[in-house]
Write a protein that holds these residues in place. Structure first.
Motif, PDB file in Angstrom:
ATOM      1  N   VAL A 310       1.002  -1.207   0.045  1.00 30.24           N
ATOM      2  CA  VAL A 310       0.031   0.001   0.034  1.00 30.24           C
ATOM      3  C   VAL A 310       0.900   1.211  -0.055  1.00 30.24           C
ATOM      4  N   PRO A 311       0.654   1.989  -0.935  1.00 28.83           N
ATOM      5  CA  PRO A 311       1.576   3.330  -1.025  1.00 28.83           C
ATOM      6  C   PRO A 311       1.254   4.464  -0.019  1.00 28.83           C
ATOM      7  N   THR A 312       2.296   5.233   0.103  1.00 25.85           N
ATOM      8  CA  THR A 312       2.013   6.444   1.039  1.00 25.85           C
ATOM      9  C   THR A 312       2.567   7.478   0.251  1.00 25.85           C
ATOM     10  N   SER A 313       2.558   8.775   0.641  1.00 33.09           N
ATOM     11  CA  SER A 313       2.973   9.927  -0.019  1.00 33.09           C
ATOM     12  C   SER A 313       4.592   9.645  -0.152  1.00 33.09           C
ATOM     13  N   ASP A 314       5.191   9.024   0.717  1.00 29.60           N
ATOM     14  CA  ASP A 314       6.782   8.839   0.656  1.00 29.60           C
ATOM     15  C   ASP A 314       6.972   8.163  -0.771  1.00 29.60           C
ATOM     16  N   ASP A 315       6.099   7.245  -0.949  1.00 25.86           N
ATOM     17  CA  ASP A 315       6.598   6.225  -2.155  1.00 25.86           C
ATOM     18  C   ASP A 315       6.407   7.373  -3.542  1.00 25.86           C
ATOM     19  N   VAL A 316       5.643   8.205  -3.633  1.00 26.14           N
ATOM     20  CA  VAL A 316       5.540   8.768  -4.718  1.00 26.14           C
ATOM     21  C   VAL A 316       6.578   9.368  -5.581  1.00 26.14           C
ATOM     22  N   PRO A 317       7.562   9.946  -4.884  1.00 29.74           N
ATOM     23  CA  PRO A 317       8.734  10.545  -5.573  1.00 29.74           C
ATOM     24  C   PRO A 317       9.582   8.897  -6.465  1.00 29.74           C
ATOM     25  N   LYS A 318       9.277   7.831  -5.996  1.00 28.03           N
ATOM     26  CA  LYS A 318       9.745   6.737  -6.578  1.00 28.03           C
ATOM     27  C   LYS A 318       9.150   6.514  -7.770  1.00 28.03           C
ATOM     28  N   LEU A 319       7.880   7.107  -8.195  1.00 27.68           N
ATOM     29  CA  LEU A 319       7.138   6.503  -9.257  1.00 27.68           C
ATOM     30  C   LEU A 319       6.736   7.934 -10.072  1.00 27.68           C
ATOM     31  N   GLU A 414      -3.213  16.120  -5.474  1.00 27.30           N
ATOM     32  CA  GLU A 414      -2.121  15.271  -5.874  1.00 27.30           C
ATOM     33  C   GLU A 414      -2.121  13.963  -5.055  1.00 27.30           C
ATOM     34  N   LEU A 415      -2.099  14.153  -3.736  1.00 25.03           N
ATOM     35  CA  LEU A 415      -2.266  12.779  -2.876  1.00 25.03           C
ATOM     36  C   LEU A 415      -3.199  12.014  -3.312  1.00 25.03           C
ATOM     37  N   GLU A 416      -4.680  12.571  -3.142  1.00 24.44           N
ATOM     38  CA  GLU A 416      -5.777  11.586  -3.344  1.00 24.44           C
ATOM     39  C   GLU A 416      -5.658  10.977  -4.769  1.00 24.44           C
ATOM     40  N   ILE A 417      -5.051  11.753  -5.796  1.00 24.49           N
ATOM     41  CA  ILE A 417      -5.095  11.124  -7.029  1.00 24.49           C
ATOM     42  C   ILE A 417      -3.876  10.063  -7.272  1.00 24.49           C
ATOM     43  N   HIS A 418      -2.780  10.591  -6.834  1.00 17.20           N
ATOM     44  CA  HIS A 418      -1.624   9.548  -7.066  1.00 17.20           C
ATOM     45  C   HIS A 418      -1.816   8.336  -6.348  1.00 17.20           C
ATOM     46  N   LEU A 419      -2.296   8.278  -5.115  1.00 19.10           N
ATOM     47  CA  LEU A 419      -2.637   7.155  -4.278  1.00 19.10           C
ATOM     48  C   LEU A 419      -3.819   6.181  -4.900  1.00 19.10           C
ATOM     49  N   ALA A 420      -4.723   6.970  -5.137  1.00 15.80           N
ATOM     50  CA  ALA A 420      -5.828   6.203  -5.789  1.00 15.80           C
ATOM     51  C   ALA A 420      -5.254   5.482  -7.332  1.00 15.80           C
ATOM     52  N   LEU A 421      -4.459   6.055  -8.170  1.00 13.75           N
ATOM     53  CA  LEU A 421      -4.074   5.467  -9.340  1.00 13.75           C
ATOM     54  C   LEU A 421      -2.979   4.339  -9.121  1.00 13.75           C
ATOM     55  N   ILE A 422      -2.432   4.599  -8.060  1.00 16.57           N
ATOM     56  CA  ILE A 422      -1.226   3.746  -7.918  1.00 16.57           C
ATOM     57  C   ILE A 422      -2.046   2.130  -7.058  1.00 16.57           C
ATOM     58  N   GLN A 423      -2.959   2.364  -6.546  1.00 21.49           N
ATOM     59  CA  GLN A 423      -3.654   1.113  -6.079  1.00 21.49           C
ATOM     60  C   GLN A 423      -4.691   0.704  -7.087  1.00 21.49           C
ATOM     61  N   LEU A 424      -5.278   1.410  -7.840  1.00 20.68           N
ATOM     62  CA  LEU A 424      -6.111   1.009  -8.906  1.00 20.68           C
ATOM     63  C   LEU A 424      -5.344   0.129 -10.045  1.00 20.68           C
ATOM     64  N   LEU A 425      -4.075   0.459 -10.128  1.00 21.65           N
ATOM     65  CA  LEU A 425      -3.172  -0.312 -11.260  1.00 21.65           C
ATOM     66  C   LEU A 425      -2.719  -1.365 -10.704  1.00 21.65           C
ATOM     67  N   GLN A 426      -2.336  -1.218  -9.196  1.00 19.08           N
ATOM     68  CA  GLN A 426      -1.957  -2.486  -8.503  1.00 19.08           C
ATOM     69  C   GLN A 426      -3.072  -3.727  -8.541  1.00 19.08           C
ATOM     70  N   ASN A 427      -4.248  -3.329  -8.314  1.00 19.94           N
ATOM     71  CA  ASN A 427      -5.440  -4.119  -8.559  1.00 19.94           C
ATOM     72  C   ASN A 427      -6.060  -4.513  -9.810  1.00 19.94           C
ATOM     73  N   PHE A 428      -5.887  -3.604 -10.674  1.00 20.17           N
ATOM     74  CA  PHE A 428      -6.680  -3.873 -11.983  1.00 20.17           C
ATOM     75  C   PHE A 428      -6.193  -3.430 -13.304  1.00 20.17           C
ATOM     76  N   GLU A 429      -6.328  -4.113 -14.246  1.00 15.03           N
ATOM     77  CA  GLU A 429      -5.688  -3.545 -15.469  1.00 15.03           C
ATOM     78  C   GLU A 429      -7.184  -2.952 -16.105  1.00 15.03           C
ATOM     79  N   ILE A 430      -7.025  -1.700 -16.510  1.00 13.52           N
ATOM     80  CA  ILE A 430      -7.999  -0.931 -16.936  1.00 13.52           C
ATOM     81  C   ILE A 430      -8.155  -0.769 -18.373  1.00 13.52           C
TER      82      ILE A 430
END
Ligand code: HEM
Length: 461
Positions: A310-319, A414-430
């Motif tokens: 599960v990502p946190t805001s600290d992970d976003v710069p890695k992505l 940014e927080l709401e969108i980055h974290l949501a997109l990361i988890q959506l892509l971890q779970n699903f292929e859109i």
């Protein structure tokens, strides 16, 4: 009488154009027009936009806010950050900016936002199970509206509304319906201010609806702020240490009056729902349409974070691709396609004398080939060049505005969108589904998807 047309998707300036546009201004992408009684010059050239914004003083003034102010005077309400001007605005901005303007300020909201994302994912499972193919979710616009409302309420009110529950509590259903109605009414009534006052007796509806939607928005925020006041009081009565987030801080520090807190919570909720939800809807649509881009964003997540973490805001710069994805989505579909300013003084821009009213058309700017080669293409990787990623002074695309009066909710969004997109892509292929229609943008103040976005959320293998 010059004609102006643009090939931007769903965007047309024609309704705003008036006779009398000077050829000189038109040649340099500036356009004279009227918004109701107001005279406006529109500027889309990047360097001229930069010149206007760099000339801003200590309290930049947003254009077309008279109707907002009039409502507040009528009801004895305070102004919030969007509608306030001058020293009043500066005072509130100084208080709020300390709490939400830096990435580290909003990092504390990661946990709360992730709880909302868990509910978003559950909701996707429920919705797709109702479809024949077990994968399609129709109208992701509505899904992301609920996510954005829940997310921003978690941050602003420090409480959950239950928007994403399967059986939404009855009271919350009423709130959601009221809010959806208010937001939709708000769009149609935002031009209330463009109708001169003397016409109101003959065309009363827009102003009446405008006031009604504000009444509802204020009422909604007031309920939540008052609940928090009661919570804090009962904690104090029991001798407990009071801890909390933004609202608790505002109430305890007393730097703003309670009326100012109502007004700011109301205006931030208004500013924080559609903006975030439209952007997520577009991002999902673009990912479904561009599987190769999606694959490279997904690979970056797997390689730098893993499939399940599960990502946190600290992970976003890695992505960086996730950040590029958001920037590119907002370049193609900036929720606020234009931005008004009443400049403090007449300005000479690009060699022309520009009077006080200026509209900055960053939707047009962000499609300029000179700023973005192959500008019509969706290419998040264009933001990967180091010098591009963090350049807020790259005036080619400024979806959050620039400078001291820019979006105060940028880091929250940014927080709401980055974290949501990361988890959506971890779970699903859109993926696109037979129900996916071509969707164009349309404008009514905000730039919105012109139709419902329907895509498949297939399980990641
Ligand atoms: C993708 C999401 C968002 C976009 C694209 C966006 C964009 C903008 C833009 C262009 C402005 C005008 C800036 C200017 O005049 O220079 C603005 C102002 C503002 N936004 Fe946002 N916004 C977003 C999300 C949010 C969120 C989540 C919140 C609150 C939690 C928020 C609160 C505000 C406020 C209060 C202002 C007025 C600031 C002031 O006048 O001092 N926005 N936003």
């Amino acid at each position: 009488k010059p004609q102006f047309s643009t090939s931007l998707p769903g965007f047309s300036l024609e309704p705003f154009l008036k006779i009398g546009v000077t050829l000189a201004i038109l040649q340099s992408f500036g356009i004279e027009s009227h918004f109701g009684p107001q005279f406006v010059v529109s500027i889309a050239d990047r360097d001229m936009v930069a010149q206007v914004l760099r000339a801003e003083g200590r309290t930049p003034q947003r254009a077309n806010m008279e109707s907002w102010q009039e409502y507040r005077d009528l009801r004895g309400r305070a102004t919030g950050l969007i509608s306030a001007e001058g020293e009043q605005w500066l005072k509130m901005r100084s208080v709020l900016r300390q709490k939400v303007l830096k990435p580290k300020d909003v990092a504390v909201f990661s946990e709360g936002v992730n709880e909302v994302i868990t509910d978003l994912i559950k909701r996707i499972h429920t919705l797709r199970s109702q479809e024949e193919d077990g994968e399609t979710v129709t109208n992701v616009n509505n899904l992301f509206f609920k996510y954005s409302m829940e997310g921003v309420a978690t941050i602003l009110y420090e409480s959950r509304l239950g928007c994403l529950e399967n059986n939404i509590p009855e009271k919350t259903v009423e709130y959601i319906e009221a809010l959806e109605l208010m937001f939709s009414m708000f769009k149609t009534t935002m031009y209330a201010g463009a109708i001169p006052k003397w016409l109101r007796p003959f065309i009363p509806k827009p102003w009446r609806e405008f006031c009604r939607s504000w009444d509802g928005l204020f009422k909604f925020s007031q309920i939540h702020v008052d609940n928090k006041i009661k919570d804090i009081q009962s904690q104090l009565d029991q001798g407990e240490e009071v801890k909390g987030g933004l609202l608790t801080y505002l109430l305890l520090s007393k730097e703003l009056t309670v009326e100012e807190i109502y007004a700011n919570m109301t205006e931030m909720l208004l500013a924080g729902v559609d903006t975030t939800s439209f952007t997520l809807s577009w991002a999902t649509y673009l990912l479904a349409k561009h599987p190769e881009v999606q694959q490279s964003v997904y690979e970056e997540i797997v390689n730098n974070l893993g499939k399940d973490q599960v990502p946190t805001s600290d992970d976003v710069p890695k992505l960086p691709m996730i950040r590029g994805l958001l920037k590119e989505t907002l370049r193609l579909f900036p929720v606020l396609p234009g931005n008004g300013r009443v400049t403090q003084e007449d300005l000479v821009v690009g060699g022309y004398l520009i009077p006080k009213g200026v509209t900055l058309c960053h939707y047009a700017t962000s499609y300029e080939e000179e700023n973005f080669p192959m500008a019509n293409d969706f290419r998040p990787e264009r933001w990967l060049r180091k010098d591009n990623m963090d350049r807020v002074d790259n005036f080619g695309s400024i979806p959050f505005g620039y400078g001291i009066r820019s979006c105060i909710g940028k880091r929250i969004a940014e927080l709401e969108i980055h974290l949501a997109l990361i988890q959506l892509l971890q779970n699903f292929e859109i993926k696109i589904s037979p129900k996916t229609k071509p969707v164009k943008a349309k404008t009514h103040g905000l730039l919105t998807p012109g139709d419902s976005i329907n895509v498949k959320f297939a399980d990641r293998k």
